[in-house]
Design a protein around this motif. Structure first.
Motif, PDB file in Angstrom:
ATOM      1  N   ALA A 106      23.751  75.998  38.229  1.00  0.00           N
ATOM      2  CA  ALA A 106      22.644  76.201  39.174  1.00  0.00           C
ATOM      3  C   ALA A 106      23.139  75.886  40.572  1.00  0.00           C
ATOM      4  O   ALA A 106      23.928  74.946  40.771  1.00  0.00           O
ATOM      5  N   LEU A 107      22.700  76.674  41.537  1.00  0.00           N
ATOM      6  CA  LEU A 107      23.012  76.455  42.945  1.00  0.00           C
ATOM      7  C   LEU A 107      21.702  76.149  43.645  1.00  0.00           C
ATOM      8  O   LEU A 107      20.818  77.015  43.735  1.00  0.00           O
ATOM      9  N   ALA A 108      21.555  74.907  44.100  1.00  0.00           N
ATOM     10  CA  ALA A 108      20.295  74.424  44.659  1.00  0.00           C
ATOM     11  C   ALA A 108      20.387  74.380  46.185  1.00  0.00           C
ATOM     12  O   ALA A 108      21.215  73.659  46.746  1.00  0.00           O
ATOM     13  N   VAL A 161      18.211  78.293  43.009  1.00  0.00           N
ATOM     14  CA  VAL A 161      16.889  77.694  43.175  1.00  0.00           C
ATOM     15  C   VAL A 161      16.781  77.127  44.580  1.00  0.00           C
ATOM     16  O   VAL A 161      17.786  76.809  45.220  1.00  0.00           O
ATOM     17  N   ASN A 162      15.553  76.994  45.049  1.00  0.00           N
ATOM     18  CA  ASN A 162      15.290  76.489  46.387  1.00  0.00           C
ATOM     19  C   ASN A 162      14.570  75.144  46.280  1.00  0.00           C
ATOM     20  O   ASN A 162      13.503  75.055  45.670  1.00  0.00           O
ATOM     21  N   LEU A 163      15.150  74.106  46.867  1.00  0.00           N
ATOM     22  CA  LEU A 163      14.555  72.775  46.832  1.00  0.00           C
ATOM     23  C   LEU A 163      13.599  72.533  47.993  1.00  0.00           C
ATOM     24  O   LEU A 163      13.029  71.446  48.104  1.00  0.00           O
ATOM     25  N   SER A 164      13.426  73.519  48.849  1.00  0.00           N
ATOM     26  CA  SER A 164      12.547  73.370  50.006  1.00  0.00           C
ATOM     27  C   SER A 164      11.104  73.125  49.577  1.00  0.00           C
ATOM     28  O   SER A 164      10.639  73.671  48.572  1.00  0.00           O
ATOM     29  N   GLU A 179      13.249  66.302  41.512  1.00  0.00           N
ATOM     30  CA  GLU A 179      13.066  65.688  40.192  1.00  0.00           C
ATOM     31  C   GLU A 179      13.267  66.709  39.076  1.00  0.00           C
ATOM     32  O   GLU A 179      13.889  66.410  38.054  1.00  0.00           O
ATOM     33  N   ALA A 180      12.754  67.927  39.288  1.00  0.00           N
ATOM     34  CA  ALA A 180      12.913  68.963  38.268  1.00  0.00           C
ATOM     35  C   ALA A 180      14.372  69.369  38.113  1.00  0.00           C
ATOM     36  O   ALA A 180      14.841  69.618  36.997  1.00  0.00           O
ATOM     37  N   VAL A 181      15.100  69.417  39.222  1.00  0.00           N
ATOM     38  CA  VAL A 181      16.523  69.755  39.146  1.00  0.00           C
ATOM     39  C   VAL A 181      17.290  68.647  38.434  1.00  0.00           C
ATOM     40  O   VAL A 181      18.165  68.904  37.606  1.00  0.00           O
ATOM     41  N   ARG A 182      16.943  67.421  38.750  1.00  0.00           N
ATOM     42  CA  ARG A 182      17.651  66.294  38.133  1.00  0.00           C
ATOM     43  C   ARG A 182      17.430  66.265  36.621  1.00  0.00           C
ATOM     44  O   ARG A 182      18.298  65.831  35.855  1.00  0.00           O
TER      45      ARG A 182
END
Length: 262
Positions: A106-108, A161-164, A179-182
């Motif tokens: 995944a590339l965040a 995915v976008n963490l914005s 949190e969801a990415v972690r």
């Protein structure tokens, strides 16, 4: 037991990038900074900078970190069709480089929304130029370019995915919290990838890629600006519309909201 997905954090320079300053490093396999974003946190791993990035803004040499520029990202970009079709701005360029060289699961993205609709500072370090909004034939639709990136990344096994947490973005990627990415598991990653693939209009992708091949706007040295007389902006706009159509069922809110905010 399945290992956790390898997530690369890609940092741009929008003001909200500072939200990541306290995130634990062990949540990511690597942290890639774009241009000035190496200043956001001290534990970055890789800097990808533009060829004209000022030397005085470079970090001090560190044997534990790697720095890459045009000599490295041009070949990576070429493997995805070149700058004219991918879009010549560093958020996109660094993303293609990361997918090509690191192959993360995944590339965040954070600080890469490419929206400049608020008063005050445009970047975390103050006021800077809105490079993605410059008058450039390769950047007529940032949404289309991000749709193309999303699809090419999926082909290589990478979920963008976008963490914005901003209400609007030029990126068409799914939004996730830190949190969801972690907590991202292999099964959740696979489900998200499958859902995206199922929603992509493959006919639109096929036509877009056929047009890219037919038009032949590929320049191995990356210096497309030396060939502007050969590049038809109207043809690129037709391709952009196809990439947008390819993800039309996946994007919410409507892309027009970002355009109206400009």
């Amino acid at each position: 037991m399945n290992a956790s997905p390898r997530v690369t954090l890609l940092l741009g320079s929008a003001p909200d990038v500072m939200r990541c300053s306290a995130w634990p490093k062990d949540a990511f396999a690597s942290i890639v900074a774009i241009n000035n974003a190496w200043r956001v946190r001290p534990d970055w791993d890789i800097l990808v900078h533009a060829g004209d990035f000022p030397p005085e803004r470079m970090p001090q040499p560190d044997p534990m970190r790697q720095i890459f520029s045009a000599a490295h990202y041009v070949p990576a970009q070429n493997s995805f069709g070149g700058f004219v079709y991918a879009g010549a701005t560093m958020s996109l360029t660094a993303a293609y480089w990361s997918i090509h060289n690191q192959r993360p699961d995944a590339l965040a993205f954070l600080g890469c929304d490419m929206v400049y609709d608020h008063a005050g500072d445009t970047h975390f370090y103050g006021t800077g130029s809105a490079d993605p909004l410059r008058d450039d034939v390769t950047l007529q639709s940032l949404e289309a370019k991000s749709a193309r990136l999303l699809i090419h990344a999926l082909r290589r096994g990478t979920l963008c995915v976008n963490l914005s947490d901003l209400p609007c973005s030029r990126l068409v990627f799914p939004k996730l919290s830190f949190e969801a990415v972690r907590e991202l598991s292999p099964s959740r990653l696979a489900a998200m990838q499958s859902e995206l693939r199922a929603g992509i209009d493959l006919d639109a992708v096929e036509v877009a890629e056929a047009m890219e091949r037919a038009f032949g706007y590929f320049y191995e040295d990356g210096m497309y600006w030396n060939h502007l007389d050969q590049i038809d902006g109207a043809k690129l706009a037709r391709i952009d519309r196809l990439w947008i159509a390819a993800v039309a069922d996946l994007v919410a809110p409507p892309l027009e909201e970002c355009n109206a905010a400009e």
